[in-house]
Motif scaffolding. Sequence first.
Motif, mmCIF file in Angstrom:
data_model
loop_
_atom_site.group_PDB
_atom_site.id
_atom_site.type_symbol
_atom_site.label_atom_id
_atom_site.label_comp_id
_atom_site.label_asym_id
_atom_site.label_seq_id
_atom_site.Cartn_x
_atom_site.Cartn_y
_atom_site.Cartn_z
ATOM 1 N N ASP A 197 -9.140 24.946 16.982
ATOM 2 C CA ASP A 197 -8.461 23.751 17.273
ATOM 3 C C ASP A 197 -8.190 23.678 18.782
ATOM 4 O O ASP A 197 -7.545 22.993 19.320
ATOM 5 N N ASP A 214 -9.341 18.398 19.603
ATOM 6 C CA ASP A 214 -9.110 17.072 19.280
ATOM 7 C C ASP A 214 -9.307 16.181 20.506
ATOM 8 O O ASP A 214 -9.774 15.128 20.818
ATOM 9 N N VAL A 221 -17.590 11.508 26.117
ATOM 10 C CA VAL A 221 -18.510 10.587 25.506
ATOM 11 C C VAL A 221 -19.949 10.595 26.287
ATOM 12 O O VAL A 221 -20.001 11.104 27.295
ATOM 13 N N ALA A 262 -18.948 3.615 24.176
ATOM 14 C CA ALA A 262 -19.872 4.804 24.453
ATOM 15 C C ALA A 262 -19.837 5.503 22.952
ATOM 16 O O ALA A 262 -19.003 5.406 22.298
ATOM 17 N N ARG A 264 -19.839 8.716 20.561
ATOM 18 C CA ARG A 264 -18.975 10.226 20.620
ATOM 19 C C ARG A 264 -19.939 11.193 20.655
ATOM 20 O O ARG A 264 -21.090 11.358 20.426
ATOM 21 N N GLU A 268 -20.581 20.747 19.900
ATOM 22 C CA GLU A 268 -21.809 21.524 20.545
ATOM 23 C C GLU A 268 -22.189 20.995 21.994
ATOM 24 O O GLU A 268 -22.470 21.628 22.895
ATOM 25 N N GLY B 11 -20.573 13.640 12.708
ATOM 26 C CA GLY B 11 -20.095 13.123 14.031
ATOM 27 C C GLY B 11 -18.354 12.752 13.655
ATOM 28 O O GLY B 11 -17.730 12.392 14.510
ATOM 29 N N ASN B 50 -10.060 25.719 9.535
ATOM 30 C CA ASN B 50 -8.673 26.059 10.090
ATOM 31 C C ASN B 50 -7.692 25.437 9.258
ATOM 32 O O ASN B 50 -7.675 24.106 8.836
ATOM 33 N N ASN B 52 -4.750 24.449 9.891
ATOM 34 C CA ASN B 52 -4.127 23.391 10.808
ATOM 35 C C ASN B 52 -4.809 21.960 10.301
ATOM 36 O O ASN B 52 -4.265 20.725 10.380
ATOM 37 N N THR B 53 -6.171 22.127 10.289
ATOM 38 C CA THR B 53 -7.218 20.886 9.777
ATOM 39 C C THR B 53 -6.807 20.223 8.484
ATOM 40 O O THR B 53 -6.302 19.215 8.331
ATOM 41 N N LYS B 56 -3.275 18.822 8.775
ATOM 42 C CA LYS B 56 -3.143 17.543 9.327
ATOM 43 C C LYS B 56 -3.728 16.610 8.664
ATOM 44 O O LYS B 56 -3.229 15.324 8.796
ATOM 45 N N ARG B 134 -11.924 7.108 16.283
ATOM 46 C CA ARG B 134 -11.137 7.547 17.325
ATOM 47 C C ARG B 134 -9.686 7.919 17.007
ATOM 48 O O ARG B 134 -9.183 9.025 17.818
#
Lengths: 287, 135
Positions: A197, A214, A221, A262, A264, A268, B11, B50, B52-53, B56, B134
């Motif tokens: 994380d 995160d 983007v 845009a 994501r 990687e 994604g 993780n 934490n994931t 969350k 998002r």
Amino acid sequence: MTGPVLTARGLGKRYGRRVALTGIDLDVPAGRITGLVGPNGAGKSTLLGLASGILAPTEGAITVLGARPGPAQLPRVGFVAQDTPLYAGLTVADHLRLGARLNPRFDTALATARITALGLDPRQRAGRLSGGQRAQLALAVAAAKRPELLLFDEPVAALDPLARRTFLSSLMEFVADLGVSVILSSHLIADLERVCDHLIVLANARVQVAGEVDDLLEQHVRIVGDRGDFGALPADAEVIQAEHGTRQSSMVVRAPGGVPGAERLGLEDLVLAYLGRATDRPLEVAR
Amino acid sequence: MIEFHLSARSGVSPYLQLVQQVRQALRLGRLDVGDQLPTVKDVVARLAINPNTVLKAYRELEREGLVAPRPGVGTFVTGLPAGETLTAHEPLRRELRDWIERSRAAGLDADALEALFAATIREVFPAASTSEARR
């Protein structure tokens, strides 16, 4: 423990004239699993060596768990160096006894439970274990110290995919049980993508980017447009990498406020963009 | 009990995948009020992710009023997503099935159908898919 587990200010390390690390500024928060990613020779092992106190910096300062790394810190930090060093002639049980002898807080019950759960024979010599079993034994011994910070240098590089998954799953169980902070390095982001994380990308002896995963995913983007024409970018946008094809161009952009429409970016691709930029901009050699 | 899985290529962030899988299971009736979610340690050990994931994801579900932790016991389903469950929409499901059968007769395969379906959803809910991704 709420302060950062590791801070670095202007940290650097040279081996003779070779610059292994330079100008490193870092704040790694507590309670995170931090991935230290970069190509071979980027300085990952050096940074972990400095954090464990095995190496001393040649410039700047590093703080681990609020103090300078050194003997006083040893019980609080578990470090597993590359290729999981074990004593080939000693048995699994010997390793646990040795751990208990050398570490005042050693939790033999925890290590034994882990060894049993994995089906390892305590009488087996470490030299005869598979790569995955050796990694698991090293992890069990390091975790049984009940450290506040665990450092691993390339723990899964030499393992097959199944052993990798098993190792990471054991590590995550320890984290869930012990609440320990972890920093682990790899030259492959795919190994760490699920577990980290927090991320530090190292290349050419420098930190290329670091932060919460995160946040990084939110701020980066990919913009694809006609060759050379991307329209207007937000004022706060920074182009990390641009590729121009015959008809289309593609850019990886860091824009804290986002870019409407845009695409994501996976972790990687994000890492690769920074590594690509680092390759285009080799380290200027200071003398 | 729900079995989580993660797709590396979607994604969508791992935490959001867990949230979506619970919401979907609730809508499809595979999870119901009173059911227990796997413990954080179970999910962590199974998926090698993780802790934490997972925490969350569970906090997000809690914020939405779908689950609640019982200290020392685990996390339990306490509510269903707004807009009822999909089982309450049997007529819509039948219509969709008819439509899919007609599309297949018209020569569309599953890939083409999924693409058409996803594109149309984006047309009808222009903001929804991106704002969720998002968050």
